[in-house]
Enzyme design. Structure first.
Site, PDB file in Angstrom:
ATOM      1  N   GLU A 128       0.873  -1.191   0.000  1.00  0.00           N
ATOM      2  CA  GLU A 128       0.000   0.000   0.000  1.00  0.00           C
ATOM      3  C   GLU A 128       0.903   1.232   0.000  1.00  0.00           C
ATOM      4  O   GLU A 128       1.510   1.546   1.017  1.00  0.00           O
ATOM      5  CB  GLU A 128      -0.832   0.060   1.283  1.00  0.00           C
ATOM      6  CG  GLU A 128      -1.746  -1.100   1.518  1.00  0.00           C
ATOM      7  CD  GLU A 128      -2.494  -0.971   2.845  1.00  0.00           C
ATOM      8  OE1 GLU A 128      -3.507  -1.647   2.990  1.00  0.00           O
ATOM      9  OE2 GLU A 128      -2.058  -0.216   3.736  1.00  0.00           O
ATOM     10  N   GLU A 130       1.670   5.113  -0.034  1.00  0.00           N
ATOM     11  CA  GLU A 130       1.120   6.448   0.213  1.00  0.00           C
ATOM     12  C   GLU A 130       2.014   7.474  -0.477  1.00  0.00           C
ATOM     13  O   GLU A 130       3.202   7.231  -0.690  1.00  0.00           O
ATOM     14  CB  GLU A 130       1.073   6.716   1.729  1.00  0.00           C
ATOM     15  CG  GLU A 130       0.121   5.760   2.450  1.00  0.00           C
ATOM     16  CD  GLU A 130       0.176   5.884   3.968  1.00  0.00           C
ATOM     17  OE1 GLU A 130      -0.848   5.590   4.605  1.00  0.00           O
ATOM     18  OE2 GLU A 130       1.232   6.229   4.521  1.00  0.00           O
ATOM     19  N   GLU A 185      -5.401  10.483   2.492  1.00  0.00           N
ATOM     20  CA  GLU A 185      -4.755  10.039   3.734  1.00  0.00           C
ATOM     21  C   GLU A 185      -4.813  11.144   4.782  1.00  0.00           C
ATOM     22  O   GLU A 185      -5.418  12.191   4.566  1.00  0.00           O
ATOM     23  CB  GLU A 185      -3.308   9.598   3.444  1.00  0.00           C
ATOM     24  CG  GLU A 185      -3.127   8.082   3.390  1.00  0.00           C
ATOM     25  CD  GLU A 185      -3.499   7.382   4.700  1.00  0.00           C
ATOM     26  OE1 GLU A 185      -3.600   8.046   5.752  1.00  0.00           O
ATOM     27  OE2 GLU A 185      -3.707   6.152   4.667  1.00  0.00           O
ATOM     28  N   GLU A 192      -3.652   7.665  -0.784  1.00  0.00           N
ATOM     29  CA  GLU A 192      -3.289   6.247  -0.886  1.00  0.00           C
ATOM     30  C   GLU A 192      -4.198   5.599  -1.921  1.00  0.00           C
ATOM     31  O   GLU A 192      -5.394   5.890  -1.969  1.00  0.00           O
ATOM     32  CB  GLU A 192      -3.477   5.560   0.471  1.00  0.00           C
ATOM     33  CG  GLU A 192      -3.172   4.073   0.430  1.00  0.00           C
ATOM     34  CD  GLU A 192      -3.268   3.410   1.810  1.00  0.00           C
ATOM     35  OE1 GLU A 192      -2.821   4.015   2.803  1.00  0.00           O
ATOM     36  OE2 GLU A 192      -3.805   2.302   1.877  1.00  0.00           O
ATOM     37  N   ARG A 313      -2.075   0.504  15.205  1.00  0.00           N
ATOM     38  CA  ARG A 313      -1.265   1.044  14.116  1.00  0.00           C
ATOM     39  C   ARG A 313       0.112   1.517  14.555  1.00  0.00           C
ATOM     40  O   ARG A 313       0.917   1.959  13.749  1.00  0.00           O
ATOM     41  CB  ARG A 313      -2.015   2.176  13.426  1.00  0.00           C
ATOM     42  CG  ARG A 313      -3.114   1.634  12.576  1.00  0.00           C
ATOM     43  CD  ARG A 313      -4.075   2.677  12.075  1.00  0.00           C
ATOM     44  NE  ARG A 313      -5.150   1.983  11.402  1.00  0.00           N
ATOM     45  CZ  ARG A 313      -5.201   1.757  10.089  1.00  0.00           C
ATOM     46  NH1 ARG A 313      -4.283   2.214   9.303  1.00  0.00           N
ATOM     47  NH2 ARG A 313      -6.195   1.088   9.562  1.00  0.00           N
ATOM     48  N   GLU A 333       0.483  -7.588   8.238  1.00  0.00           N
ATOM     49  CA  GLU A 333       0.836  -6.319   7.585  1.00  0.00           C
ATOM     50  C   GLU A 333       2.106  -5.768   8.222  1.00  0.00           C
ATOM     51  O   GLU A 333       2.104  -5.399   9.398  1.00  0.00           O
ATOM     52  CB  GLU A 333      -0.319  -5.321   7.775  1.00  0.00           C
ATOM     53  CG  GLU A 333      -0.025  -3.934   7.230  1.00  0.00           C
ATOM     54  CD  GLU A 333      -1.055  -2.882   7.659  1.00  0.00           C
ATOM     55  OE1 GLU A 333      -1.996  -3.205   8.417  1.00  0.00           O
ATOM     56  OE2 GLU A 333      -0.892  -1.726   7.246  1.00  0.00           O
ATOM     57  N   ARG A 335       4.553  -2.809   8.712  1.00  0.00           N
ATOM     58  CA  ARG A 335       4.291  -1.375   8.571  1.00  0.00           C
ATOM     59  C   ARG A 335       5.550  -0.504   8.497  1.00  0.00           C
ATOM     60  O   ARG A 335       5.456   0.706   8.292  1.00  0.00           O
ATOM     61  CB  ARG A 335       3.399  -0.904   9.721  1.00  0.00           C
ATOM     62  CG  ARG A 335       2.002  -1.501   9.653  1.00  0.00           C
ATOM     63  CD  ARG A 335       1.150  -1.099  10.845  1.00  0.00           C
ATOM     64  NE  ARG A 335       0.900   0.328  10.941  1.00  0.00           N
ATOM     65  CZ  ARG A 335      -0.057   0.979  10.278  1.00  0.00           C
ATOM     66  NH1 ARG A 335      -0.860   0.323   9.465  1.00  0.00           N
ATOM     67  NH2 ARG A 335      -0.213   2.280  10.434  1.00  0.00           N
TER      68      ARG A 335
HETATM   69  N1  GLU Z   1       1.035   7.292   7.001  1.00  0.00           N
HETATM   70  C1  GLU Z   1       1.261   6.276   8.005  1.00  0.00           C
HETATM   71  C2  GLU Z   1       2.675   5.709   7.835  1.00  0.00           C
HETATM   72  O1  GLU Z   1       3.575   6.449   7.668  1.00  0.00           O
HETATM   73  C3  GLU Z   1       0.240   5.173   7.960  1.00  0.00           C
HETATM   74  C4  GLU Z   1      -1.198   5.558   8.003  1.00  0.00           C
HETATM   75  C5  GLU Z   1      -2.094   4.326   7.831  1.00  0.00           C
HETATM   76  O2  GLU Z   1      -2.226   3.534   8.767  1.00  0.00           O
HETATM   77  O3  GLU Z   1      -2.562   4.113   6.721  1.00  0.00           O
HETATM   78  O4  GLU Z   1       2.925   4.533   7.903  1.00  0.00           O
HETATM   79 MG    MG Z   2      -2.547   4.312   4.721  1.00  0.00          MG
END
Ligand code: GLU
Ligand code: MG
Length: 444
Positions: A128, A130, A185, A192, A313, A333, A335
Site C-alpha cells: 500500500e 502512500e 490520507e 493512498e 497502528r 501487515e 508497517r
Molecule cells: N502514514 C502512516 C505511515 O507512515 C500510515 C497511516 C495508515 O495507517 O494508513 O505509515
Molecule cells: Mg494508509
C-alpha cells in the site's frame, strides 16, 4: 502470452516504441527505448548494454550485460501520445555467461521466492503506497505546498486532488493493476491507492509501475507526486505497508488456522517471529534513506517499536481483521517499509526473515494491545520490546551484523547497497542544518 502473440498484440495496439525496464540497487528505474521494429530481435537475442554505467551493477572489465524481456509484463503506457505510443516491458538482467545477473534486484527476489517455493511456500504481497501531491511552484523551486485541504477519508468538494486521483486510478487500471480503493490520507496533500495483492515478483513490478504512473499523471496536472517518506515536519509521513501471506502450491492460505490466535496458523506466527527477530536489519533495506528515519518516530501511525498487534497502528506488524471469508484474508501487515525502498530487495529480505522464523520455529512474543507510543522506557524494557533503528547509520550497522538478511541480498547487492547508503549517511551526517543554527547560534 508468447513472443509471437506479443508481436501481434503490439501491432494491434499501434505501439511505436517499447521501453525495456529494470531497476538498479537503489530502486531507480532504468530503461532503454527501442523502436517497435527492433522488438522481434530484442525478444530473440536480448538487448546488450553496458552494466558498468548502472550503479552497483558491474565493474568496467565485466560490463557486458543483456536484458531479457519478460513478455508477461507488456503494458501500453496510457499517458503516452498516440503519435509516439509507447509500451513498457520489464526485463531480467543476464550476464555475458547467459546466467541471471546476481546484481539484478528482480533476480535476487526470484531466487528468494524460489527458495521458499521449494519448501512449499509461495509468498504473496499487497503493498500500500502512500504519496503526497504538491503544487509545482514555477521553475525556481518546487515548494511543498499541499494542494488540497482534506483529511483522512474525507469526501470534500474542496478536495481538488480527487480529480487527479481518479485519473491516476484510470491509468493504473489500464496498466492492469486492479485498483481496489483510493482515498485521501491523514495529512493535507496525502493520498493512498490500493491495488490487488499478487505473488511477490508481480507485486514488486506493480509497486515500481505504481510510482511512475502516479508521477506521470500528476505531472499532466502540473503537480508533483512524491514518495519521499517524510516530506513535511509535523505531519504523517508516507509508508508502504505490505500485507503478506504464504500459499501452498494448491493456493491454500498457509497463514490461516481457525483455532489459532487471531485465526493465524503456527507457520504465520513463526514467520512473524522471524520478521520481528530480524527487524533492525530489515529496516536498512525496507526504509533505506536518511529521510526514512524521520518517518519512523512516535505519533504518526508509523512504527517505532518492534512488536505486533491485532489492530494497533503503532505496532510494526499488524494483523488486519478480515472479512467473514477469513481463510483468504489471513495476513500480516508489515508497517515499517516506505516507498523509497527498492521493492524487489525489500520483499527479498522480508521473505528471508520470515522463512528464517519458520526454519527455526521461532515463537513471537505476546502481541501488544495498547498504543505503544505511550509506553515509558521502563514499560518497554519490562516487556522486552526493542526499537527500530533511529537513523540510517544505525540501520546499516544492524544489517552488517545480520547474516540472514545480508544473505538474502547476496554479496554483490549487499556490498553495492552498503557503499551507496553509507555514502548517503556520511554526507547527511556532516550537514549543518537550519535547526542547529536556530537552536545554537545565539545561545552558545
Ligand atoms: N502514514 C502512516 C505511515 O507512515 C500510515 C497511516 C495508515 O495507517 O494508513 O505509515
Ligand atoms: Mg494508509
Amino acid at each position: 502470452m508468447d513472443r509471437q502473440q506479443l508481436l501481434e498484440q503490439v501491432k494491434a495496439d499501434g505501439v511505436l516504441f517499447v521501453s525495456l525496464q529494470f531497476t538498479d540497487i537503489m530502486g531507480t528505474i532504468k530503461s532503454v527505448t527501442i523502436p517497435v521494429e527492433r522488438l522481434a530481435r530484442a525478444l530473440e537475442l536480448g538487448v546488450w548494454f553496458d552494466g558498468s554505467s548502472i550503479y552497483g551493477f558491474a565493474r568496467i572489465y565485466e560490463s557486458d550485460m543483456f536484458l531479457v524481456p519478460d513478455v508477461s509484463t507488456y503494458r501500453v503506457l496510457p499517458w503516452s501520445s498516440p503519435d509516439r505510443l509507447r509500451a513498457r516491458i520489464i526485463c531480467d538482467v543476464h550476464g555475458p555467461d547467459g546466467e541471471p545477473f546476481k546484481g539484478d534486484p528482480r533476480s535476487v527476489l526470484k531466487s528468494a521466492v524460489g527458495r521458499a517455493a521449494a519448501q512449499g511456500c509461495h509468498y504473496q504481497c499487497g503493498p500500500e503506497l502512500e504519496f503526497f501531491l504538491f503544487n509545482n511552484n514555477g521553475d525556481v523551486a518546487i515548494r511543498p505546498v499541499p494542494n488540497d485541504v482534506a483529511g483522512y477519508f474525507d469526501f470534500s468538494p474542496r478536495d481538488n486532488a480527487q480529480v487527479v486521483r481518479s485519473d491516476i486510478v484510470k491509468a493504473l487500471n489500464a496498466m492492469g493493476m486492479g485498483v481496489e480503493a483510493s482515498h485521501h490520507e491523514v495529512a493535507a496533500g496525502q493520498h493512498e491507492i490500493d491495488f490487488e495483492y499478487a505473488d511477490a515478483v508481480t507485486a514488486a513490478d506493480n509497486a515500481i509501475t505504481f510510482k511512475y504512473t502516479v508521477k506521470a499523471i500528476a505531472s499532466t496536472h502540473n503537480l508533483l507526486a512524491t514518495f519521499m517518506p517524510k516530506p513535511v515536519f509535523g505531519s504523517n509521513g508516507s509508508g508502504m505497508h505490505v500485507h503478506q501471506s504464504l500459499m501452498d502450491p494448491a493456493g491454500t492460505n498457509l497463514f490461516y488456522d481457525p483455532d489459532g490466535q487471531f485465526n493465524l496458523s503456527t507457520i504465520a506466527c513463526q514467520f512473524i517471529a522471524g520478521q520481528l527477530h530480524h527487524a533492525r536489519a530489515l529496516a536498512a533495506v525496507v526504509a533505506p534513506t536518511v529521510n526514512s528515519y524521520k518517518r519512523l518516530v512516535p505519533g504518526y501511525e508509523a512504527p517505532v517499536y518492534i512488536c505486533w498487534a491485532q489492530i494497533n497502528r503503532s505496532a510494526m506488524i499488524r494483523i488486519p481483521r478480515g472479512s467473514p471469508a477469513q481463510e483468504a484474508s489471513a495476513r500480516a501487515e508489515l508497517r515499517c517499509p516506505d516507498p523509497s525502498c527498492n521493492p524487489y530487495l525489500a520483499f527479498s529480505v522480508m521473505l528471508e526473515a520470515g522463512m528464517d522464523g519458520i526454519r527455526n520455529r521461532l515463537v513471537p512474543p505476546d502481541p501488544v494491545s495498547d498504543d505503544v507510543y505511550e509506553y515509558s522506557e521502563v514499560e518497554l524494557a519490562r516487556q522486552g520490546i526493542l526499537t527500530l533503528p533511529g537513523t540510517l547509520g544505525e540501520a546499516l550497522e544492524a544489517l552488517a551484523a545480520d547474516p540472514v538478511v545480508r544473505g538474502a541480498l547476496g554479496d554483490h547487492v549487499y556490498q553495492g547497497f552498503r557503499r551507496a547508503r553509507l555514502a548517503e549517511w556520511d554526507e547527511y551526517r556532516i550537514q549543518v542544518t537550519d535547526w542547529e543554527r536556530k537552536r545554537y547560534l545565539e545561545t552558545l
